[in-house]
Motif scaffolding. Structure first.
Motif, PDB file in Angstrom:
ATOM      1  N   SER A 133      42.898  23.329  29.344  1.00 15.99           N
ATOM      2  CA  SER A 133      43.636  24.424  30.015  1.00 15.99           C
ATOM      3  C   SER A 133      41.603  25.266  30.544  1.00 15.99           C
ATOM      4  O   SER A 133      42.027  26.334  31.282  1.00 15.99           O
ATOM      5  CB  SER A 133      43.448  25.332  29.024  1.00 15.99           C
ATOM      6  N   GLN A 134      40.922  24.776  29.993  1.00 14.36           N
ATOM      7  CA  GLN A 134      39.721  25.663  30.701  1.00 14.36           C
ATOM      8  C   GLN A 134      38.756  24.961  32.418  1.00 14.36           C
ATOM      9  O   GLN A 134      38.480  25.531  32.773  1.00 14.36           O
ATOM     10  CB  GLN A 134      38.593  24.548  29.888  1.00 14.36           C
ATOM     11  N   VAL A 135      40.059  23.430  32.240  1.00 13.21           N
ATOM     12  CA  VAL A 135      39.613  22.959  33.894  1.00 13.21           C
ATOM     13  C   VAL A 135      40.961  24.268  34.730  1.00 13.21           C
ATOM     14  O   VAL A 135      39.812  24.128  35.726  1.00 13.21           O
ATOM     15  CB  VAL A 135      40.227  21.790  33.947  1.00 13.21           C
ATOM     16  N   ILE A 136      41.910  24.367  33.842  1.00 20.31           N
ATOM     17  CA  ILE A 136      42.621  24.999  34.810  1.00 20.31           C
ATOM     18  C   ILE A 136      41.653  26.909  35.144  1.00 20.31           C
ATOM     19  O   ILE A 136      41.924  26.923  36.353  1.00 20.31           O
ATOM     20  CB  ILE A 136      44.005  25.176  33.756  1.00 20.31           C
ATOM     21  N   LEU A 137      41.050  27.252  33.916  1.00 16.46           N
ATOM     22  CA  LEU A 137      40.590  28.490  34.027  1.00 16.46           C
ATOM     23  C   LEU A 137      39.072  28.327  35.040  1.00 16.46           C
ATOM     24  O   LEU A 137      39.040  29.243  36.003  1.00 16.46           O
ATOM     25  CB  LEU A 137      40.070  28.561  33.140  1.00 16.46           C
ATOM     26  N   SER A 138      38.717  27.202  34.699  1.00 16.30           N
ATOM     27  CA  SER A 138      37.675  26.965  36.273  1.00 16.30           C
ATOM     28  C   SER A 138      37.766  26.926  37.492  1.00 16.30           C
ATOM     29  O   SER A 138      37.591  27.502  37.754  1.00 16.30           O
ATOM     30  CB  SER A 138      36.720  25.627  35.690  1.00 16.30           C
ATOM     31  N   LEU A 139      39.137  25.982  37.905  1.00 14.35           N
ATOM     32  CA  LEU A 139      39.378  26.233  39.025  1.00 14.35           C
ATOM     33  C   LEU A 139      40.306  27.707  39.985  1.00 14.35           C
ATOM     34  O   LEU A 139      39.996  28.259  41.227  1.00 14.35           O
ATOM     35  CB  LEU A 139      41.175  25.270  39.102  1.00 14.35           C
ATOM     36  N   GLN A 140      40.442  28.083  38.735  1.00 20.00           N
ATOM     37  CA  GLN A 140      40.758  29.744  39.002  1.00 20.00           C
ATOM     38  C   GLN A 140      40.256  30.961  38.731  1.00 20.00           C
ATOM     39  O   GLN A 140      40.301  32.484  39.488  1.00 20.00           O
ATOM     40  CB  GLN A 140      41.736  30.722  37.890  1.00 20.00           C
ATOM     41  N   LEU A 141      39.119  31.096  38.343  1.00 22.99           N
ATOM     42  CA  LEU A 141      37.689  31.892  38.231  1.00 22.99           C
ATOM     43  C   LEU A 141      37.451  32.535  39.440  1.00 22.99           C
ATOM     44  O   LEU A 141      37.692  34.131  39.450  1.00 22.99           O
ATOM     45  CB  LEU A 141      36.800  31.181  37.181  1.00 22.99           C
ATOM     46  N   PRO A 142      37.384  31.738  40.423  1.00 21.94           N
ATOM     47  CA  PRO A 142      36.997  32.898  41.833  1.00 21.94           C
ATOM     48  C   PRO A 142      37.542  33.951  42.477  1.00 21.94           C
ATOM     49  O   PRO A 142      37.036  34.303  42.901  1.00 21.94           O
ATOM     50  CB  PRO A 142      36.060  31.392  42.749  1.00 21.94           C
ATOM     51  N   PHE A 143      38.723  33.281  42.221  1.00 14.89           N
ATOM     52  CA  PHE A 143      40.000  34.104  42.763  1.00 14.89           C
ATOM     53  C   PHE A 143      40.496  35.336  41.857  1.00 14.89           C
ATOM     54  O   PHE A 143      40.644  36.627  42.708  1.00 14.89           O
ATOM     55  CB  PHE A 143      41.365  33.080  42.822  1.00 14.89           C
ATOM     56  N   THR A 144      39.827  35.565  41.031  1.00 14.61           N
ATOM     57  CA  THR A 144      39.820  36.958  39.634  1.00 14.61           C
ATOM     58  C   THR A 144      38.089  37.473  39.921  1.00 14.61           C
ATOM     59  O   THR A 144      38.540  38.233  40.181  1.00 14.61           O
ATOM     60  CB  THR A 144      40.251  36.649  38.905  1.00 14.61           C
ATOM     61  N   LEU A 145      37.101  36.606  39.086  1.00 14.45           N
ATOM     62  CA  LEU A 145      35.953  37.308  39.332  1.00 14.45           C
ATOM     63  C   LEU A 145      34.923  37.649  40.467  1.00 14.45           C
ATOM     64  O   LEU A 145      34.500  38.331  41.039  1.00 14.45           O
ATOM     65  CB  LEU A 145      35.016  36.632  38.972  1.00 14.45           C
ATOM     66  N   PHE A 146      35.705  37.070  41.985  1.00 14.94           N
ATOM     67  CA  PHE A 146      34.611  38.327  43.420  1.00 14.94           C
ATOM     68  C   PHE A 146      35.428  38.774  43.669  1.00 14.94           C
ATOM     69  O   PHE A 146      34.719  39.782  43.750  1.00 14.94           O
ATOM     70  CB  PHE A 146      34.804  36.254  44.236  1.00 14.94           C
ATOM     71  N   PRO A 147      36.913  38.885  43.666  1.00 13.69           N
ATOM     72  CA  PRO A 147      37.310  40.261  44.466  1.00 13.69           C
ATOM     73  C   PRO A 147      37.223  41.370  43.302  1.00 13.69           C
ATOM     74  O   PRO A 147      37.250  42.783  44.162  1.00 13.69           O
ATOM     75  CB  PRO A 147      38.571  39.686  44.428  1.00 13.69           C
ATOM     76  N   LEU A 148      37.139  40.912  42.126  1.00 15.32           N
ATOM     77  CA  LEU A 148      36.571  42.361  41.118  1.00 15.32           C
ATOM     78  C   LEU A 148      35.556  42.790  41.344  1.00 15.32           C
ATOM     79  O   LEU A 148      35.060  44.116  41.564  1.00 15.32           O
ATOM     80  CB  LEU A 148      36.208  41.830  39.486  1.00 15.32           C
ATOM     81  N   LEU A 149      34.323  41.716  42.097  1.00 15.09           N
ATOM     82  CA  LEU A 149      32.936  42.669  42.291  1.00 15.09           C
ATOM     83  C   LEU A 149      32.726  43.002  43.517  1.00 15.09           C
ATOM     84  O   LEU A 149      32.246  44.543  43.881  1.00 15.09           O
ATOM     85  CB  LEU A 149      31.807  41.006  42.747  1.00 15.09           C
ATOM     86  N   ALA A 150      33.644  42.550  44.311  1.00 19.11           N
ATOM     87  CA  ALA A 150      34.197  42.873  45.843  1.00 19.11           C
ATOM     88  C   ALA A 150      33.960  44.620  45.618  1.00 19.11           C
ATOM     89  O   ALA A 150      33.962  45.403  46.267  1.00 19.11           O
ATOM     90  CB  ALA A 150      34.969  41.976  46.582  1.00 19.11           C
ATOM     91  N   LEU A 151      35.131  44.408  44.929  1.00 19.84           N
ATOM     92  CA  LEU A 151      35.685  46.165  44.666  1.00 19.84           C
ATOM     93  C   LEU A 151      35.177  47.088  44.117  1.00 19.84           C
ATOM     94  O   LEU A 151      34.909  48.084  45.031  1.00 19.84           O
ATOM     95  CB  LEU A 151      37.362  45.524  43.447  1.00 19.84           C
ATOM     96  N   VAL A 152      34.417  46.554  42.815  1.00 21.23           N
ATOM     97  CA  VAL A 152      33.341  47.579  42.273  1.00 21.23           C
ATOM     98  C   VAL A 152      32.383  48.014  43.041  1.00 21.23           C
ATOM     99  O   VAL A 152      31.085  48.724  42.816  1.00 21.23           O
ATOM    100  CB  VAL A 152      33.114  47.213  40.649  1.00 21.23           C
ATOM    101  N   ASN A 153      31.710  47.572  44.479  1.00 24.31           N
ATOM    102  CA  ASN A 153      30.669  47.841  44.902  1.00 24.31           C
ATOM    103  C   ASN A 153      31.424  48.212  46.603  1.00 24.31           C
ATOM    104  O   ASN A 153      30.762  48.767  47.345  1.00 24.31           O
ATOM    105  CB  ASN A 153      30.221  46.563  46.029  1.00 24.31           C
ATOM    106  N   ASP A 154      32.368  48.568  46.594  1.00 24.36           N
ATOM    107  CA  ASP A 154      33.097  49.234  48.316  1.00 24.36           C
ATOM    108  C   ASP A 154      33.685  50.749  47.238  1.00 24.36           C
ATOM    109  O   ASP A 154      34.409  51.189  46.344  1.00 24.36           O
ATOM    110  CB  ASP A 154      34.145  48.473  48.331  1.00 24.36           C
ATOM    111  N   SER A 155      32.757  51.357  48.022  1.00 20.54           N
ATOM    112  CA  SER A 155      32.494  53.171  47.656  1.00 20.54           C
ATOM    113  C   SER A 155      33.829  53.982  47.991  1.00 20.54           C
ATOM    114  O   SER A 155      34.574  54.806  47.705  1.00 20.54           O
ATOM    115  CB  SER A 155      31.538  53.597  48.988  1.00 20.54           C
TER     116      SER A 155
END
Length: 409
Positions: A351-373
């Motif tokens: 399960s941790q391997v699957i989560l590792s693969l998915q993490l960029p698809f969630t974390l990086f869009p989140l950071l892009a959103l909170v940095n968008d005025s």
């Protein structure tokens, strides 16, 4: 109502809840296994990694809450709007897969606890975990605060269980304090480094980011900066508690197992070893805490799945159907694997391997959103927070990739 009909400001404690709901994801059975191995193999030397992992968790969960407060929409809704078409469908597919993988790890911990405490066969125990889905549906009838209260109660049970363990273990205060906030030089050695990567790499899980961004919407209604200030307090208090629990797990493992030269790599091994060393109360507290951990974390996992389905599909999903489908998609392959003699720890690692693969698809869009005025308005993150967040995200991603490579080779 306040003066001249203005709404009266709510007290700070009214905002507590969402952080405690997501905090159980940082006290799940996977975290237990990692901290047990770290403490039993290397004593207190990796305790600093628990502190660092908790600090990163607070940072990213606070950003997820900030997005929900600033926009009134959760992360899944934003991803659907920002990435329409094929890319959006891919994000939905990976997010839902992450929810199933998360549920697999969480309910497996609950199944192991039922096996240890009551001798229930692991396959049977896996199917018994379906009952918590119906418990959640029952609590839903009383509103979101009833769910939060139930989860907070379970968090309290976990905390009390490890308070008992720490008292019985009698750790060395000086060694504990010396490693809690300062890194140990042994971290650079291959063995400790790999376990340290496990502590850090499995810290940020996609389901917690989706769930937190959605859960804070239940606290809206006042000036948004004020709302976020109190929700940030909620996040710090809840994840600070998770930090103490994970630190306590490692400390107990160091004080009880490491001092006797015992390396623990399995939850069941820890349970059966505690009884002859510290007495039956220690083993019982461990089992009850693990059961509370599995029950609470698998409940939040199914809640997160509902957030993902409703957010991406732009429709009110049937809660019973969504949660049962999510659980069945995890239970069916898990029981098949158990019948083929796979160990619970092997399934948790998968399960941790699957989560590792998915993490960029969630974390990086989140950071892009909170940095968008345009999205965040006045609540857009400041430059120093942006630098800290991207640095932390790249660190977590790198560690997950290292763990993924090590798991596959």
């Amino acid at each position: 109502m306040g003066l001249l009909g203005a709404p009266k400001s709510r007290p700070w404690w009214w905002y507590l809840g969402p952080g405690f709901l997501v905090s159980v994801g940082y006290m799940d059975p996977g975290n237990w296994a990692t901290s047990l191995e770290a403490g039993s193999r290397y004593g207190y030397s990796l305790l600093f990694m628990v502190t660092l992992a908790s600090a990163l968790a607070i940072l990213f969960q606070a950003l997820a809450a900030r997005l929900g407060v600033a926009t009134g929409k959760d992360l899944a809704e934003h991803l659907r709007e920002r990435y329409p078409g094929t890319w959006g469908r891919l994000l939905f597919a990976t997010a839902f897969l992450a929810m199933v993988a998360t549920d697999l790890a969480e309910f497996m911990g609950m199944a192991v606890a039922l096996n240890l405490l009551f001798g229930v066969n692991l396959v049977v125990a896996s199917w018994l975990t379906l009952l918590d889905v119906f418990l959640l549906l029952y609590l839903d009838r009383f509103g979101v605060r009833a769910v939060e209260a139930a989860i907070t109660l379970l968090v309290g049970v976990i905390g009390m269980a490890y308070a008992v363990e720490v008292v019985l273990a009698r750790p060395e205060p000086r060694a504990l304090l010396a490693h809690l906030f300062l890194p140990d030089p042994s971290l650079l050695q291959p063995g400790p480094l790999y376990v340290a990567l496990g502590i850090l790499g499995a810290t940020v899980m996609p389901h917690n980011l989706f769930l937190h961004s959605a859960q804070v919407k239940s606290r809206m209604g006042e000036e948004r900066r004020r709302v976020y200030r109190y929700l940030l307090l909620d996040t710090v208090l809840a994840l600070g508690g998770a930090w103490l629990v994970n630190a306590a797990i490692l400390v107990v493992a160091a004080a009880v197992f490491h001092t006797r030269g015992l390396a623990i790599t399995d939850l069941g091994q820890a349970y059966h070893t505690l009884a002859p060393l510290l007495g039956p109360l220690a083993a019982w507290a461990f089992g009850v805490g693990l059961l509370a951990s599995g029950l609470s974390s698998t409940t939040t996992g199914t809640l997160a799945a509902q957030v993902v389905v409703e957010g991406f599909l732009r429709a009110r999903a049937n809660p019973a159907r969504t949660r049962l489908i999510t659980r069945l998609l995890a239970v069916l392959p898990a029981t098949l694997a158990l019948n083929l003699h796979a160990s619970p720890m092997e399934l948790i690692v998968l399960s941790q391997v699957i989560l590792s693969l998915q993490l960029p698809f969630t974390l990086f869009p989140l950071l892009a959103l909170v940095n968008d005025s345009r999205v965040m308005g006045a609540l857009r993150i400041r430059p120093w927070v942006r630098l800290l967040a991207w640095g932390g995200a790249l660190l977590v991603l790198a560690l997950n990739l290292i763990l993924l490579v090590r798991a596959l080779v």
